[in-house]
Enzyme design. Sequence first.
Site, PDB file in Angstrom:
ATOM      1  N   ALA A 288       2.011   1.617  -3.510  1.00 56.64           N
ATOM      2  CA  ALA A 288       0.880   2.061  -4.337  1.00 56.64           C
ATOM      3  C   ALA A 288       0.573   3.531  -4.110  1.00 56.64           C
ATOM      4  CB  ALA A 288      -0.348   1.200  -4.043  1.00 56.64           C
ATOM      5  N   GLU A 289       0.517   3.966  -2.852  1.00 58.41           N
ATOM      6  CA  GLU A 289       0.198   5.364  -2.584  1.00 58.41           C
ATOM      7  C   GLU A 289       1.305   6.289  -3.066  1.00 58.41           C
ATOM      8  OE1 GLU A 289      -1.847   8.380   0.531  1.00 58.41           O
ATOM      9  OE2 GLU A 289      -1.990   6.223   0.830  1.00 58.41           O
ATOM     10  N   SER A 290       2.540   5.860  -2.964  1.00 60.46           N
ATOM     11  CA  SER A 290       3.655   6.664  -3.468  1.00 60.46           C
ATOM     12  C   SER A 290       3.524   6.877  -4.973  1.00 60.46           C
ATOM     13  CB  SER A 290       4.988   5.986  -3.147  1.00 60.46           C
ATOM     14  OG  SER A 290       5.167   5.861  -1.759  1.00 60.46           O
TER      15      SER A 290
ATOM     16  N   CYS B 180       0.822  -1.218   0.000  1.00 57.25           N
ATOM     17  CA  CYS B 180       0.000   0.000   0.000  1.00 57.25           C
ATOM     18  C   CYS B 180       0.854   1.266   0.000  1.00 57.25           C
ATOM     19  CB  CYS B 180      -0.955  -0.007   1.194  1.00 57.25           C
ATOM     20  SG  CYS B 180      -2.294  -1.205   1.030  1.00 57.25           S
TER      21      CYS B 180
ATOM     22  N   SER C 195       0.200   8.936  -5.879  1.00 54.15           N
ATOM     23  CA  SER C 195       0.319  10.337  -5.458  1.00 54.15           C
ATOM     24  C   SER C 195       1.229  11.130  -6.386  1.00 54.15           C
ATOM     25  CB  SER C 195       0.862  10.416  -4.029  1.00 54.15           C
ATOM     26  OG  SER C 195      -0.056   9.896  -3.116  1.00 54.15           O
TER      27      SER C 195
END
Length: 130
Positions: A52-54, A49, A57
């Site tokens: 994924a968020e890196s 996660c 974003s």
Amino acid sequence: MDQYIGPAGLLGDRMGIEFLEASPERVVATMPVEGNTQPFSLLHGGASCVLAESLGSVGAALHGQTVDRPVSLGIDISATHHKAVRSGVVTGTATPLHRGRTVATYEIVITDESGDRVCTARLTCLLRAA
């Protein structure tokens, strides 16, 4: 990379995330499994996660630059973990599902070194002015 995005950030640096490609249309990065495992020596779902968020974003922020809203704030993330990984490096690829003026959503596919899908995530970011 199409544009310089700066360092991965303190958490990304600690996790060994390395960006290979970054544009509003596609963001690619790698992350080692070693050091990012849970107690059973498997890639931690939370690590997936973070990757994924890196990725999402960064894609959203690069898109946000085109609409004068370069700050991306993750407001929703979901992830499905398909396969366990014990070693090696995983690669994440983020592609846009929606790129609006105030919200951007990216799908992030994380694969192992064999190209097998490890995780599929979706991240929605709020875009704000600096």
